[in-house]
Each structure stands twice: as structure tokens, then as C-alpha cells.
Design an enzyme around this catalytic site. Sequence first.
Site, PDB file in Angstrom:
ATOM      1  N   GLU A  59       0.822  -1.208   0.000  1.00 14.20           N
ATOM      2  CA  GLU A  59       0.000   0.000   0.000  1.00 14.20           C
ATOM      3  C   GLU A  59       0.857   1.260   0.000  1.00 14.20           C
ATOM      4  O   GLU A  59       1.941   1.270   0.550  1.00 14.20           O
ATOM      5  CB  GLU A  59      -0.846   0.041   1.282  1.00 14.20           C
ATOM      6  N   CYS A 112      -1.099  -3.847  15.263  1.00 15.93           N
ATOM      7  CA  CYS A 112      -0.859  -3.437  13.875  1.00 15.93           C
ATOM      8  C   CYS A 112      -1.294  -4.505  12.875  1.00 15.93           C
ATOM      9  O   CYS A 112      -1.010  -5.690  13.055  1.00 15.93           O
ATOM     10  CB  CYS A 112       0.631  -3.137  13.702  1.00 15.93           C
ATOM     11  N   GLY A 132       5.605  -2.449   6.886  1.00 13.57           N
ATOM     12  CA  GLY A 132       6.971  -2.923   7.086  1.00 13.57           C
ATOM     13  C   GLY A 132       7.797  -2.047   8.005  1.00 13.57           C
ATOM     14  O   GLY A 132       7.418  -0.919   8.324  1.00 13.57           O
ATOM     15  N   LEU A 140       6.763   5.203  19.546  1.00  9.41           N
ATOM     16  CA  LEU A 140       7.015   4.980  20.975  1.00  9.41           C
ATOM     17  C   LEU A 140       5.868   4.189  21.596  1.00  9.41           C
ATOM     18  O   LEU A 140       6.048   3.098  22.109  1.00  9.41           O
ATOM     19  CB  LEU A 140       7.206   6.339  21.660  1.00  9.41           C
TER      20      LEU A 140
HETATM   21  N1  SAH Z   1       7.374  -0.082  11.109  1.00 12.95           N
HETATM   22  C1  SAH Z   1       7.492   1.323  11.235  1.00 12.95           C
HETATM   23  C2  SAH Z   1       6.778   2.093  10.157  1.00 12.95           C
HETATM   24  C3  SAH Z   1       5.439   1.581   9.698  1.00 12.95           C
HETATM   25  S1  SAH Z   1       4.117   1.709  10.832  1.00 12.95           S
HETATM   26  C4  SAH Z   1       7.025   1.759  12.603  1.00 12.95           C
HETATM   27  O1  SAH Z   1       6.492   0.942  13.343  1.00 12.95           O
HETATM   28  O2  SAH Z   1       7.243   2.921  12.934  1.00 12.95           O
HETATM   29  C5  SAH Z   1       3.736   3.446  10.781  1.00 12.95           C
HETATM   30  C6  SAH Z   1       3.021   3.944  12.017  1.00 12.95           C
HETATM   31  O3  SAH Z   1       1.649   3.473  12.033  1.00 12.95           O
HETATM   32  C7  SAH Z   1       3.654   3.468  13.312  1.00 12.95           C
HETATM   33  O4  SAH Z   1       3.785   4.540  14.212  1.00 12.95           O
HETATM   34  C8  SAH Z   1       2.651   2.453  13.775  1.00 12.95           C
HETATM   35  O5  SAH Z   1       2.763   2.233  15.141  1.00 12.95           O
HETATM   36  C9  SAH Z   1       1.344   3.065  13.342  1.00 12.95           C
HETATM   37  N2  SAH Z   1       0.196   2.157  13.358  1.00 12.95           N
HETATM   38  C10 SAH Z   1       0.169   0.831  13.129  1.00 12.95           C
HETATM   39  N3  SAH Z   1      -1.077   0.344  13.249  1.00 12.95           N
HETATM   40  C11 SAH Z   1      -1.870   1.393  13.573  1.00 12.95           C
HETATM   41  C12 SAH Z   1      -3.265   1.526  13.847  1.00 12.95           C
HETATM   42  N4  SAH Z   1      -4.080   0.498  13.778  1.00 12.95           N
HETATM   43  N5  SAH Z   1      -3.731   2.762  14.162  1.00 12.95           N
HETATM   44  C13 SAH Z   1      -2.898   3.824  14.193  1.00 12.95           C
HETATM   45  N6  SAH Z   1      -1.576   3.764  13.933  1.00 12.95           N
HETATM   46  C14 SAH Z   1      -1.068   2.549  13.637  1.00 12.95           C
HETATM   47 FE1  SF4 Z   2       3.409  -2.513  12.350  1.00 14.15          FE
HETATM   48 FE2  SF4 Z   2       5.618  -0.943  12.407  1.00 14.15          FE
HETATM   49 FE3  SF4 Z   2       5.157  -2.749  14.353  1.00 14.15          FE
HETATM   50 FE4  SF4 Z   2       5.795  -3.597  11.908  1.00 14.15          FE
HETATM   51  S1  SF4 Z   2       7.091  -2.426  13.304  1.00 14.15           S
HETATM   52  S2  SF4 Z   2       4.194  -4.456  13.208  1.00 14.15           S
HETATM   53  S3  SF4 Z   2       4.760  -2.049  10.639  1.00 14.15           S
HETATM   54  S4  SF4 Z   2       3.912  -0.929  13.879  1.00 14.15           S
END
Ligand code: SAH
Ligand code: SF4
Length: 344
Positions: free
Chosen positions: A47, A82, A153, A209
Site C-alpha cells: 500500500e 498493527c 513494514g 514509541l
Molecule cells: N514499522 C514502522 C513504520 C510503519 S508503521 C514503525 O512501526 O514505525 C507506521 C506507524 O503506524 C507506526 O507509528 C505504527 O505504530 C502506526 N500504526 C500501526 N497500526 C496502527 C493503527 N491500527 N492505528 C494507528 N496507527 C497505527
Molecule cells: Fe506494524 Fe511498524 Fe510494528 Fe511492523 S514495526 S508491526 S509495521 S507498527
Amino acid sequence: MTNLPKSLRERLNQHYAFNTLTLVTKQGASDTTQKFLWRLEDGSLIESVLIPANPALYGEASDRHTLCVSTQVGCAYGCKFCASGLEGWKRNLGVHEIVEQVIATERWHASSRTVAPNSVGRTAVPTVSASVSPATPPAATRLVNNLVIMGMGEPLANYDNLLKALKILNAPWGGGIGARKITISTSGLVPQIRKLADEPLQFRLAISLHGATDEVRAKIMPVNRKYPLRELTNACDYYQSKNGRLITFEYILIAGVNDGLDQIKPLSKLARQLNAKVNLIPYNKVEDLPWERPDEPTQEKFLHALESEGITATLRREKGHDIDAACGQLRLRTERELATAKEQ
Ligand code: SAH
Ligand code: SF4
């Protein structure tokens, strides 16, 4: 290109490909957040999300756009909230697949201005390839001037390909997107944060965080067991010591998990220590997962408590909540629909 010798054409064909992303679906209206689901050459789905800077604030849509880019198919880090990690990690994206998300989105944009605009809601375009035109879009149709590496990712787990792709997207002969307009989001891979700090290009860094104490963070992010907060903040300190690079904390608010006011003091302490801004993001519901976003008064209370500690914080009134804009959700749904269709 029949004017080229046959042997050269064969070599080009063998070693190079033009367009490897095919548009499967697009969700969202053209003046708001739009989500693209791409199919890769091996059939995997990824995506990208296109976010206008000022969505039609004064009646006119802005021409400045941010693109949220994926770096892997699935994710190995398994954060509990996630959608991207739900079905595990499949593979890293290649350099071309990261770069092409920008090119394919811009091509789609250029072609959608000559074709009838897409309607609001989910638009199925199963047969339309992203390869509307083989040429790079002319400058006038350039659309993306901000990148957030926050799609599916863990970007820093695909470090080498990500860096090569970002160098191409940054180069004057390439995407021409300033390094300071590129934000890499990570769940906190300490060695790679240190490595990134030593790169000459000064990207912005966002740390997912989501918990200001090891106890809360480890409950929802398994990566915290490998790199607990002390190690993470030390790496962030190092990142920041290199020419004052900017750091943002991403903090999803999940009801009853990390939205308690007991997180305010430790969160403020970390933010103060790193001079970081805090982005509060109300959790986006993921099908099959038990987590919920807190109600609005709870979100506002958390924001105000942080502000009264002197921390710069924003509360995202989610763009794209209604179109599953959080990472991995459209892919997950589409893969499940495809699996059900196969069964029938
Ligand atoms: N893996 C990296 C980047 C991709 S996720 C990371 O974790 O930072 C991008 C952002 O989306 C992250 O801050 C993640 O925690 C957030 N995210 C994941 N699932 C989510 C959800 N269901 N609602 C809101 N934010 C979410
Ligand atoms: Fe989702 Fe980022 Fe955690 Fe991977 S590292 S599971 S993309 S929030």
C-alpha cells in the site's frame, strides 16, 4: 524500440523493467487522503497513501502532497495493534519497488487529470496498470514533495534498499525531494538508528514509541524486549547529536493500554531529554484485534496534560480513518477477500 539492435533489446529486456507496480484498488476521493493498493510482480500486495497537505481548506485542494510509502511485504516485528504484522513478514521490497510507489502514484495522478476523476469511495481498477505512460511525468505533474516511510513494514529492517531508494528520490536528477522532507518511522531498531545518524543525508526520524515505560511498551511492542527504552533513547540522543536532527515521537492512543495519565510524566521526560515533538494518534480499529481508540475527551485530556508539562504535542484528528488508512489494513482485507473468493 525496433530501431535498436536485437541483441541490445534482448539484453535490456533481460536486465531492466519499466513498471512493476499494478494498481489493484484505490480508495478515497481525489481531494482527500487516497490509498493505493499495488500488486507487485510476484503477486504480493503493498500500500501507499497519498495525503494532501491542506485538504481543501479554503475550497481549493492543495497541490502539495505527502506520500506514505511501504518498505516490506508484511512485517516481522509483530506489534500487537498493527495490521501489517498480522500475517507475518514475506519479503523486503527492492529499491525499484520503493521508488516506483512515488512514480506510479504520480503517473496515476497525471492520467486521472485527463480521464474522468475517480469517484468517492472504493474504486476497483483491476485491469489498469500503473504504467500509464512510460516516461517520467513532466515537472508540472510532479505531485509528491514530502515522503513519510510509514507504510507497511519496518523500514530500518530493509536498510540498504531503503537508503538506495531514498538517495534516488532525493537526487536532483531523481525525485528531487529534500532529505528534510523525508521522515523515516521506526519501531526502534537501535543499531540501524545509529547507522542512519552517520549517513550524510539528514532525514527526519519518527520513533513509534506508543509507551513511555518499558512495562507498557513491551506489552504492545515485542521489539522493546530487544531494545528497551534506555537503549532506544541513547541511540536517539546520538542521532540528534549529529547536526541537531529532528526527532518525533509517534504515540498511538489505545484505550486502557497506554492512554492513562501515568504515562504523562515519563513521556514528558523522554520528550524533553530529546527535544522531541509528540504526535498523538487515535488508534485505528483493526478487524479481529481487540484494541479500541479512547473517546475524544480522553484523547484531549492526554494532549492537555502533555502540553501543561511544556511539551510540543499534536493530536491527529485522523485523516483517512474511514478508508482504513492505518498501515496494512487494505492489504489484509483484500487478501482475505481474495482467499474467500478462491474458496467459493
Ligand atoms: N514499522 C514502522 C513504520 C510503519 S508503521 C514503525 O512501526 O514505525 C507506521 C506507524 O503506524 C507506526 O507509528 C505504527 O505504530 C502506526 N500504526 C500501526 N497500526 C496502527 C493503527 N491500527 N492505528 C494507528 N496507527 C497505527
Ligand atoms: Fe506494524 Fe511498524 Fe510494528 Fe511492523 S514495526 S508491526 S509495521 S507498527
